[in-house]
Every structure is written in C-alpha cells, then in structure tokens.
Write a protein that holds these residues in place. Structure first.
Motif, PDB file in Angstrom:
ATOM      1  N   ARG A 216       0.839  -1.195   0.000  1.00 23.82           N
ATOM      2  CA  ARG A 216       0.000   0.000   0.000  1.00 23.82           C
ATOM      3  C   ARG A 216       0.877   1.249   0.000  1.00 23.82           C
ATOM      4  N   VAL A 217       0.545   2.213  -0.846  1.00 25.16           N
ATOM      5  CA  VAL A 217       1.326   3.452  -0.891  1.00 25.16           C
ATOM      6  C   VAL A 217       0.474   4.667  -0.553  1.00 25.16           C
ATOM      7  N   ARG A 218      -0.824   4.469  -0.386  1.00 29.59           N
ATOM      8  CA  ARG A 218      -1.711   5.563  -0.010  1.00 29.59           C
ATOM      9  C   ARG A 218      -2.020   5.464   1.478  1.00 29.59           C
ATOM     10  N   PRO A 219      -2.079   6.593   2.196  1.00 27.13           N
ATOM     11  CA  PRO A 219      -2.412   6.533   3.619  1.00 27.13           C
ATOM     12  C   PRO A 219      -3.850   6.087   3.821  1.00 27.13           C
ATOM     13  N   LEU A 220      -4.105   5.378   4.927  1.00 27.71           N
ATOM     14  CA  LEU A 220      -5.459   4.956   5.242  1.00 27.71           C
ATOM     15  C   LEU A 220      -6.307   6.152   5.605  1.00 27.71           C
ATOM     16  N   LYS A 221      -7.619   6.039   5.330  1.00 34.85           N
ATOM     17  CA  LYS A 221      -8.529   7.112   5.708  1.00 34.85           C
ATOM     18  C   LYS A 221      -8.656   7.163   7.225  1.00 34.85           C
ATOM     19  N   ARG A 222      -8.826   8.372   7.731  1.00 30.60           N
ATOM     20  CA  ARG A 222      -8.904   8.548   9.170  1.00 30.60           C
ATOM     21  C   ARG A 222     -10.327   8.295   9.655  1.00 30.60           C
ATOM     22  N   GLY A 223     -10.473   7.976  10.934  1.00 27.09           N
ATOM     23  CA  GLY A 223     -11.789   7.756  11.517  1.00 27.09           C
ATOM     24  C   GLY A 223     -12.057   6.288  11.803  1.00 27.09           C
ATOM     25  N   ARG A 224     -13.210   6.012  12.415  1.00 28.91           N
ATOM     26  CA  ARG A 224     -13.572   4.641  12.772  1.00 28.91           C
ATOM     27  C   ARG A 224     -13.922   3.836  11.530  1.00 28.91           C
ATOM     28  N   PRO A 225     -13.602   2.544  11.538  1.00 23.92           N
ATOM     29  CA  PRO A 225     -14.003   1.699  10.403  1.00 23.92           C
ATOM     30  C   PRO A 225     -15.515   1.604  10.313  1.00 23.92           C
ATOM     31  N   ARG A 226     -16.017   1.436   9.099  1.00 21.37           N
ATOM     32  CA  ARG A 226     -17.452   1.343   8.885  1.00 21.37           C
ATOM     33  C   ARG A 226     -18.005   0.040   9.468  1.00 21.37           C
ATOM     34  N   LYS A 227     -19.170   0.130  10.123  1.00 19.96           N
ATOM     35  CA  LYS A 227     -19.795  -1.059  10.683  1.00 19.96           C
ATOM     36  C   LYS A 227     -20.359  -1.898   9.548  1.00 19.96           C
ATOM     37  N   SER A 228     -20.097  -3.202   9.578  1.00 18.81           N
ATOM     38  CA  SER A 228     -20.474  -4.080   8.470  1.00 18.81           C
ATOM     39  C   SER A 228     -21.768  -4.839   8.712  1.00 18.81           C
ATOM     40  N   ALA A 229     -22.291  -4.783   9.908  1.00 21.82           N
ATOM     41  CA  ALA A 229     -23.513  -5.546  10.197  1.00 21.82           C
ATOM     42  C   ALA A 229     -24.479  -4.718  11.015  1.00 21.82           C
ATOM     43  N   GLU A 230     -25.758  -4.982  10.847  1.00 20.91           N
ATOM     44  CA  GLU A 230     -26.777  -4.296  11.627  1.00 20.91           C
ATOM     45  C   GLU A 230     -26.863  -4.923  13.021  1.00 20.91           C
ATOM     46  N   LYS A 231     -27.356  -4.111  13.967  1.00 24.09           N
ATOM     47  CA  LYS A 231     -27.580  -4.659  15.290  1.00 24.09           C
ATOM     48  C   LYS A 231     -28.723  -5.679  15.256  1.00 24.09           C
ATOM     49  N   LYS A 232     -28.670  -6.623  16.159  1.00 25.26           N
ATOM     50  CA  LYS A 232     -29.710  -7.632  16.217  1.00 25.26           C
ATOM     51  C   LYS A 232     -31.047  -6.998  16.618  1.00 25.26           C
ATOM     52  N   SER A 233     -32.143  -7.601  16.157  1.00 24.30           N
ATOM     53  CA  SER A 233     -33.482  -7.097  16.483  1.00 24.30           C
ATOM     54  C   SER A 233     -33.709  -7.159  17.987  1.00 24.30           C
ATOM     55  N   VAL A 234     -34.413  -6.147  18.493  1.00 27.16           N
ATOM     56  CA  VAL A 234     -34.692  -6.055  19.918  1.00 27.16           C
ATOM     57  C   VAL A 234     -36.184  -6.242  20.133  1.00 27.16           C
ATOM     58  N   ALA A 235     -36.616  -7.102  21.110  1.00 34.58           N
ATOM     59  CA  ALA A 235     -38.027  -7.349  21.378  1.00 34.58           C
ATOM     60  C   ALA A 235     -38.682  -6.114  21.951  1.00 34.58           C
ATOM     61  N   LYS A 236     -39.870  -5.812  21.463  1.00 38.06           N
ATOM     62  CA  LYS A 236     -40.607  -4.658  21.954  1.00 38.06           C
ATOM     63  C   LYS A 236     -41.204  -4.993  23.308  1.00 38.06           C
ATOM     64  N   PRO A 237     -40.967  -4.131  24.311  1.00 39.74           N
ATOM     65  CA  PRO A 237     -41.501  -4.422  25.649  1.00 39.74           C
ATOM     66  C   PRO A 237     -43.023  -4.403  25.657  1.00 39.74           C
ATOM     67  N   ALA A 238     -43.624  -5.251  26.559  1.00 37.43           N
ATOM     68  CA  ALA A 238     -45.086  -5.303  26.675  1.00 37.43           C
ATOM     69  C   ALA A 238     -45.601  -4.028  27.304  1.00 37.43           C
ATOM     70  N   VAL A 239     -46.743  -3.531  26.829  1.00 38.80           N
ATOM     71  CA  VAL A 239     -47.355  -2.313  27.357  1.00 38.80           C
ATOM     72  C   VAL A 239     -48.420  -2.695  28.367  1.00 38.80           C
ATOM     73  N   LYS A 240     -48.469  -2.034  29.537  1.00 40.86           N
ATOM     74  CA  LYS A 240     -49.397  -2.360  30.622  1.00 40.86           C
ATOM     75  C   LYS A 240     -50.836  -2.265  30.119  1.00 40.86           C
ATOM     76  N   GLY A 241     -51.639  -3.301  30.397  1.00 42.28           N
ATOM     77  CA  GLY A 241     -53.040  -3.297  30.025  1.00 42.28           C
ATOM     78  C   GLY A 241     -53.309  -3.975  28.707  1.00 42.28           C
ATOM     79  N   HIS A 242     -52.299  -4.315  27.951  1.00 40.98           N
ATOM     80  CA  HIS A 242     -52.491  -4.997  26.675  1.00 40.98           C
ATOM     81  C   HIS A 242     -52.431  -6.495  26.877  1.00 40.98           C
ATOM     82  N   ASP A 243     -53.024  -7.245  25.951  1.00 36.58           N
ATOM     83  CA  ASP A 243     -53.017  -8.712  26.016  1.00 36.58           C
ATOM     84  C   ASP A 243     -51.636  -9.244  25.687  1.00 36.58           C
ATOM     85  N   LYS A 244     -51.021  -9.904  26.672  1.00 39.00           N
ATOM     86  CA  LYS A 244     -49.667 -10.406  26.476  1.00 39.00           C
ATOM     87  C   LYS A 244     -49.608 -11.473  25.416  1.00 39.00           C
TER      88      LYS A 244
END
Length: 275
Positions: A216-244
């Motif tokens: 490599r003869v070019r300097p690396l770009k500065r900053g954090r590396p790009r994230k390659s994956a999405e975060k895992k899905s998060v379960a929606k919390p139950a709301v009080k009074g709704h049918d579980k």
C-alpha cells in the motif's frame, strides 16, 4: 498518522532529505561541503546510484537520485552518513549524532515531477537567503545543469538530456524553467510528500507502484471503520393493560448504518526549516 513503508525500487527516482539534529548545522566550512560531495560520489558509485541533483545547506542535504540495484539508496545513505559523521567528529573533536534520525525519501513520478524537483532542490539557497542567485551558490547541482561547472557527482537523467542536443542547448532550456516562481501550493505539496514519506505523483503512478511493490502506498482514511452488520433485532416491551398473548408482541429493528465519511484531511504542513 502511521508512516508508510519506505520503498526502494530500481529505476524509480527518489527525493531524499536529511536534516541536522535539532536543525543544527552539519557543515561548518568549505572543506566540510567538499568532503561530503566527494563521499557522495564514492558511495553512489559503490552502490550503483545515479545522482541527478543535489543541494547542501548548512543544516540539511537534499538529493534527487535513482537506484540501479535493490537497496542502492539505503546502502549509499548509510555509508555516506557514517563516513561524514566520523569525519566531522574527528575534525572538530566532538562526539555523538549529527543527523536528526534516518533520512526521509519520496518516490517521484519522473515524467510529471522530476525536473520540478530539480528546481525545488536547487532553488533552496535563494528561498533561504543564502545567495542572490543560484549560480552564486557553490554547493548545488545548478552550476552543472546550467553548464557553468561540470560536476563529477551528477549523472544526467534522460529527461534532462532531452532538453537539447548539446550541453549549451540543454543549459539554456533548463535556465528557462526558472523564469517563473513556484506556485505556493506546489511547494507545499512537494514538502508534504517528503515529510510524510508519500509518493510524488498521480493515481496512475501510485497504482503502478502498488503493483510493482505489492504494498500500500496511499495513507489509510482517518476515523472509525465502517460497521459491516446491523444490530440484532430487539423485542418490543409489553405495554401495561395490553393482552400479552396478542400478536402485537413483535420485534423492532434498529438500523445502525454508520455514515460513510470519506473526506480526506488535507495537510498544509511543511518540513523543518529550509525544506
């Protein structure tokens, strides 16, 4: 910023700079300058390096040279530095280092920048106020290129030889190159490539060097590396009074795509005093 690997490729010119320790003088009288030039000629011959241009300043040397064998320039500079330091220490009854670490170098795209680098190197005495004209300064290669005094150190590059059919014609064409002052941005660009150990040339030349060297003869770009994956899905919390047991208990996706910042920092730094 991490230093790029220093490349030494056969038949590719380099711009070489070495500065005195703490920017202190390395030359003290004419005998010192002459001894360095004699040693440069001998080391260049020994390690098969063609020296095309040079300037010796009180606290610095700059050389344009092309190696003809692998490791030609590192071997030349190591031998030259050791021999000259021994000479200075013996002559002035001193000890210790003379240079500020290892020399710096930059590969040159010769077709685009070689003669520009000649001008850059040989005009240093004028910019530093060491002479009224380049012809008056004895310790550069300008007198050789202007056909004022033959240098036994210089081996002319093909691009200089192409300036004319005779020595006089080449000298006239070469002096014409100095009619106009350097653009400030070009001065800073050349100084920056040396300071950072980068290549003086365009993308096509850099691609060629990467293919030849497999590095490599070019300097690396500065900053954090790009994230390659999405975060895992998060379960929606139950709301009080709704049918579980209802199907409304679904997962919620949270997208975390990082912005692709590709802007490159532009440096306007220059080298130590005199570069």
């Amino acid at each position: 910023m991490p230093r790029l690997p220093r490349l030494n490729l056969i038949d590719i010119p380099q711009h070489i700079v070495q500065v005195g320790h703490n920017n202190l003088p390395c030359f003290f009288d004419d005998e010192d300058y002459q001894f360095y030039l004699d040693s440069l000629r001998n080391a260049a011959d020994q390690y098969r390096v063609d020296v095309h241009a040079y300037v010796l300043l009180p606290n610095m040397i700059q050389i344009i040279a092309t190696p003809r064998v692998p490791e030609g320039i590192p071997s030349m500079m190591q031998s030259l530095g050791r021999r000259y330091v021994q000479f200075i220490n013996h002559r002035y009854r001193r000890s210790g280092t003379l240079w500020a670490g290892r020399y710096k170098s930059s590969l040159i795209d010769s077709d685009a920048y070689l003669l520009t680098c000649y001008r850059y190197v040989e005009s240093r005495p004028i910019y530093l106020g060491l002479a009224d004209s380049m012809a008056d300064y004895a310790w550069s290669s300008f007198q050789h290129h202007a056909n004022l005094a033959l240098s036994t150190v210089i081996k002319d590059h093909r691009l200089y030889m192409a300036l004319g059919d005779t020595a006089a014609a080449r000298a006239d064409a070469y002096r014409e190159l100095f009619r106009y002052r350097f653009d400030r941005r070009l001065l800073e660009y050349i100084a920056e490539t040396i300071k950072l150990g980068q290549i003086l040339g365009g993308d096509v030349f850099k691609d060629k060097i990467e293919q030849i060297s497999n590095q490599r003869v070019r300097p690396l770009k500065r900053g954090r590396p790009r994230k390659s994956a999405e975060k895992k899905s998060v379960a929606k919390p139950a709301v009080k009074g709704h049918d579980k047991s209802s199907s409304g208990n679904q997962a919620v996706k949270t997208l975390c795509d990082a912005s692709n910042e590709s802007a490159t920092d532009k440096h306007t730094t220059t080298l130590e005093t005199g570069v």
